[in-house]
Design a protein around this motif. Sequence first.
Motif, short mmCIF file in Angstrom:
data_model
loop_
_atom_site.label_atom_id
_atom_site.label_comp_id
_atom_site.label_asym_id
_atom_site.label_seq_id
_atom_site.Cartn_x
_atom_site.Cartn_y
_atom_site.Cartn_z
N THR A 42 6.14 -17.14 136.19
CA THR A 42 5.66 -17.99 135.10
C THR A 42 4.28 -18.53 135.39
O THR A 42 3.39 -18.51 134.53
CB THR A 42 6.64 -19.16 134.86
N LEU A 129 8.04 -10.63 126.70
CA LEU A 129 9.40 -11.16 126.82
C LEU A 129 10.35 -10.44 125.86
O LEU A 129 11.50 -10.14 126.21
CB LEU A 129 9.41 -12.66 126.53
N ASP A 134 14.01 -10.90 127.02
CA ASP A 134 14.11 -12.28 127.50
C ASP A 134 13.50 -13.29 126.54
O ASP A 134 13.26 -14.45 126.93
CB ASP A 134 13.41 -12.40 128.87
N PHE A 136 14.60 -14.97 124.05
CA PHE A 136 15.40 -16.16 123.71
C PHE A 136 16.12 -16.72 124.93
O PHE A 136 17.17 -17.34 124.82
CB PHE A 136 16.41 -15.80 122.61
N SER A 137 15.52 -16.52 126.09
CA SER A 137 16.11 -17.04 127.33
C SER A 137 15.43 -18.34 127.72
O SER A 137 14.52 -18.83 127.03
CB SER A 137 15.95 -16.01 128.45
N GLY A 138 15.84 -18.90 128.83
CA GLY A 138 15.31 -20.18 129.29
C GLY A 138 13.89 -20.10 129.80
O GLY A 138 13.23 -21.14 129.99
N ILE A 139 13.37 -18.90 130.06
CA ILE A 139 12.02 -18.78 130.62
C ILE A 139 10.95 -18.70 129.53
O ILE A 139 9.76 -18.71 129.82
CB ILE A 139 11.90 -17.54 131.54
N THR A 140 11.38 -18.62 128.27
CA THR A 140 10.41 -18.44 127.18
C THR A 140 9.44 -19.61 127.08
O THR A 140 8.22 -19.41 127.05
CB THR A 140 11.14 -18.27 125.83
#
Length: 254
Positions: A42, A129, A134, A136-140
């Motif tokens: 990130t 992403l 990814d 709609f994941s927590g890292i977005t």
Amino acid sequence: ASDVRGLFILAVIIVLQVAAMRGVLVLSGALTATYTGLSETTLRLVIPFALGAMVAGTLFPVTVAVLTATLLSVLAAFYFDWNHTLFLYSFIGGIVAAFSVVHCRQRSSILRAGLAVSGANMVTAAVILLIGGDLFSGITAPHLISAAGSGVLVALIASVEIPALESAFNVASDMKLMELANLNQPALKDMILKAPGSYHHSVLVGSLAEAAAEEIGANPLLARVAAAYHDIGKMTKPEYFVENQRNGNPHDAL
């Protein structure tokens, strides 16, 4: 000599880009060691990949800035073991930076260009992403925030780097030319008072030069500003030039 100087400036831009990239990596490494919730992947998105292209775009034609963006994107991919997603991320941000500063004539425009880079980075990060499944994941959210921060960081560093390069290498961006064209410049104020005829002549020559430059694809702003200063030496003896003479010609008595 001018070409050699230009190549040297580009080399300095590339070195400063690598230094900025390395500095952010060191800082991100320290942050990930301190805050375990932050991921190195990130924080990579905060790296000011578009910095070199933005700086080159203010000092050189846009084609040179695009080539700079391409070269720096290849270097970024190589640095991260030929990471193709980082190449894409860096390349798109660099291209947007290069075109965002074309004919940039105010220092504040650098910030707007940085915001444009932020937008491009966020879209690119979102697409990456999405491709990876990814989105709609927590890292977005962290990814998008980091991508936006990169554009802002690019603008902040460029705002310092561009004037420094202008001063160090005696070159002028369009922003510097606009500052030189300001009537509050001491030389122009003196010329208006001491040699008003020559100043009026210079303004007319500037209009002609600007129009001619536009026709042949040269830099019209540079032509106009150069014309504004081309008779500055007449201030030493303004009465010796016909456009400033009001009470006869001093040459007649020589």
